[in-house]
Write a protein that holds these residues in place. Sequence first.
Motif, PDB file in Angstrom:
ATOM      1  N   ALA A 284       0.818  -1.204   0.000  1.00 16.93           N
ATOM      2  CA  ALA A 284       0.000   0.000   0.000  1.00 16.93           C
ATOM      3  C   ALA A 284       0.859   1.264   0.000  1.00 16.93           C
ATOM      4  CB  ALA A 284      -0.935   0.004   1.206  1.00 16.93           C
ATOM      5  N   PHE A 285       1.992   1.252   0.700  1.00 20.79           N
ATOM      6  CA  PHE A 285       2.816   2.455   0.809  1.00 20.79           C
ATOM      7  C   PHE A 285       4.273   2.125   0.462  1.00 20.79           C
ATOM      8  CE2 PHE A 285      -0.606   2.663   3.986  1.00 20.79           C
ATOM      9  CZ  PHE A 285      -1.318   3.733   3.457  1.00 20.79           C
ATOM     10  N   PRO A 286       4.604   2.188  -0.832  1.00 20.63           N
ATOM     11  CA  PRO A 286       5.936   1.746  -1.269  1.00 20.63           C
ATOM     12  C   PRO A 286       7.080   2.558  -0.656  1.00 20.63           C
ATOM     13  CG  PRO A 286       4.460   2.005  -3.139  1.00 20.63           C
ATOM     14  CD  PRO A 286       3.753   2.574  -1.960  1.00 20.63           C
TER      15      PRO A 286
ATOM     16  N   GLU B 126       5.089   9.017  -9.902  1.00 21.05           N
ATOM     17  CA  GLU B 126       4.744   7.772 -10.599  1.00 21.05           C
ATOM     18  C   GLU B 126       5.440   7.728 -11.960  1.00 21.05           C
ATOM     19  OE1 GLU B 126       2.002   5.795  -9.105  1.00 21.05           O
ATOM     20  OE2 GLU B 126       2.371   7.165  -7.455  1.00 21.05           O
TER      21      GLU B 126
END
Lengths: 691, 210
Positions: free
Chosen positions: A150-152, A648
């Motif tokens: 969920a939280f890289p 991203e």
Amino acid sequence: MNSVDHGWLGKLNWDSIVFSSFLHNPSVSEAVASAAGSIVIFATLATLGLMTWYRVWGTLWSEWLTSTDHKKIGIMYIVFALVMLARGLLEGMVMRAQQAAAPDGFLYADHFAQLFSTHGTIMVFFVAVPFLVGIINYVMPLQIGARDVAFPVLNQLSLAVTVSSGLLMMVSLVVGEFSTGGWSAYPPYTGADFSPGVGPDYWIWAIVFSGAGTTLTGINFTVTILKCRCPGMRPFRMPMFCWTALCSSILMIFALPPLSVAALMLGLDRYLDFHFFTNDLGGNMMNYANLFWLFGHPEVYLLVLPAYGVFSEVFSTFSAKRLYGYKSLVFATASIAVLSFTVWLHHFFTMGQSPTINIVFGIATMLIAVPTGVKVYDWMATMYRGRIRFTAPMIYAIGFLILFVIGGLTGVILANPTVDFQVHNTLFLVAHFHNVLIPGVLFGLLAGYNYWFPKAFGFRLNDKLGRLSAFLWIAGFMMTFFPLYGAGLLGMPRRSFSYMDLTFKPFMVVAFIGAMVILAALITIVVQLIVSVRNRNQNRVPVGDPWDGRSLEWSIPAPAPSYNFAQLPRVTERDAFTEAKEQGYAYQPPKVYRDIELPKNNPLGFILCVASGVLMFALVWYIWWLALVSALVILSAVIASSFRWESERVILASELQSDTERWLGLVKRSQAVDRDLENTPQNTGYAKLEH
Amino acid sequence: MEVTTAVNSPSTNPGDTPGALHKDPDVVIFGFWVFMMSDLIFFGVVFAIYITMIGATAGGPGPKELFDFGSLFAQTMLLLTSSLTVGIATVTMKHQRSQTSFLFWVVVTLVLGLGFLALELYDFSGMAAKGGVPQRSGYLSAFFGLVPLHGLHVTFGCLWMLVLIAQIWRVGMVDIIKLRFLRLALFWHFLDLIWIGIFSVVYFGGWVYG
């Protein structure tokens, strides 16, 4: 309170370095310490030199150190854990040698005390935890059909502080000394009055920072499992490993804060002269015991649950059967997670509370045997009438099944307060927890390492050497730790650097020989890795399913692509990939190819790793200006990173399509391989479907 | 357009729009709740230690001698009001009032938070003047382990507000900022809740039993 005015290097001076003590006092004990320090320095220089020689710095930076990919982070966790394992294991060897050589041992009492303190701290916090976090990181998102955790970036930060704490442990071999207070660091002994040196400070900061990393990891994994499952992946369709990962992550969220509180309060006592746990002025060391074990007991289940998950996958895959009693395994896992919080007081049955309290906690402790028993029977029933293949993971699993039951039984014995009064603080206890942690946790992690290695790197590990290593681990474990039960029952106290009663000696000699077998097991792992890398071309499994796997991670190429799945899978059954293979919809191209967004690389983790390492070192040595500078670096790096808007990168649909089509072409051209041939070069990762 | 819908329908544009949401906001907010749960355990354990050490004054000053209830009342009012103003800011954001009025309420919250911190520090120095320093007794160690821990959280919240204001000044009220603010607001309410615990257990409890 240490109110002495130090120079701008704090307490640090030439005499802090390990070699200086050797020069002042050239004894065997100091020689051992200097040798250990030299190994750290030499290994660091050699690694740096080799990396420069092979010009890997660029790749290392762009592909690994800045990566936010859960798979790469997982691999880095495991590499770190294996390095720490080598150190922890060597320390165990030295301790066994000392006790085998007693009463004329070669180490000073303080040196021996540092060894058992670092050995325990390293094995729990820097081997078991990072190893299991690494495996969960690699495997879990693939099993639930997710793109990433969920939280890289948070994942990267957790790795960063774990590694910097481990490096701090390594530095303590060269500069200054480590705590002599055991892995649990009980005050008032570890307070400033009794331990004025820097040892406990090394312990405190390594624990606080790695603990923060583990808490954040727990949050990350919990949210990933609860919120990021692919369509159709209902809770009761998740592979067993994900369930154990979930329960273990929840334990991380709840159990780590008490440890952080205990360590920070001990720090306040030492640095600022507070009185949480001191002998005088109202301090209360029982508060520490409660806090520590409020963490410490759930911690052992936190460690063992993911290993249970690995074993569940291994039993089911290598017996070619669906996991027996899936739901009962889920409920057993959850019960263990809950019960783990109700037993912490059994760690101090002998410290003076009422018999009623001891009885309550004794019964609560024994209750854990019930869900664990359920699991053992489920695993046996999974193997029943299966077509079992005795691969390396399976040998670890069967070794675990037998040895862990013995460890569990001695646990039930210890859970009886009256028995505990007899054997507490003896080697019986040491034998018990090694009996649980080595077969229970380490075997599971090593089984997982052998099992998922081909998915991570695209080629199989040499199974022959893997089996040899597993047998050496099993034999070495039994030889090392079963004698300790005997010595413990005869009354040999733990943590003794020497003894006068020579009745103990034969036990210690056998245990030392066992330790050498364990060392051989470790060496075999290294040899296995080298041999497998060298022969990788014969062992490649590009199709991705070398063991006829049952869950989603086997449905993609090996090594897994950065985006995991060209199209997120849709699940209709438990054992989703087996279902797909049976129904004939495995290896189908996605209907449409869409662009995929993945998190960009981020230097934040690396910056934090360096800065937090410097911060901890500065705190240990009272170098206040440096502590301030590194804390400011951490703060500004975090704030600066929050101003990064384009976080991203995009993988284009066309790229996905060409990747996938190339892979599907390979699948078509591959020969389906029978299970009996899975360890031959014929296995290219395309398992033949059998029933 | 309401903010909630904006937040619930993240941009699917893969381009370089500053602050475009690439993540399901639901996951982000849920993650923050889980983090607060862990933080709550942290506070819970520190509270438990405090309660076991209430009597451990070792002959040093206790609650009755040390606490300045006038200042405590003011601190409580400042913090509760700041929870209200952060709520107003949230509503302002939700109904897409002007960025200025949103920022106004954030700044008011920040000022109230800083006022709370200033009063708290003033209180601590008053306690120190009466011999109430953490080095004096186990009780005072436990006090200074618990109350400044909350203060540190408030400090962190204030810093967070400053950073957020700077980010709004840079890129305006984009989705990612809104999502960050929602988490900040949650955090701020959480601190209010902890303060109510501190007020009841430490101060009110000290007044009754001290």
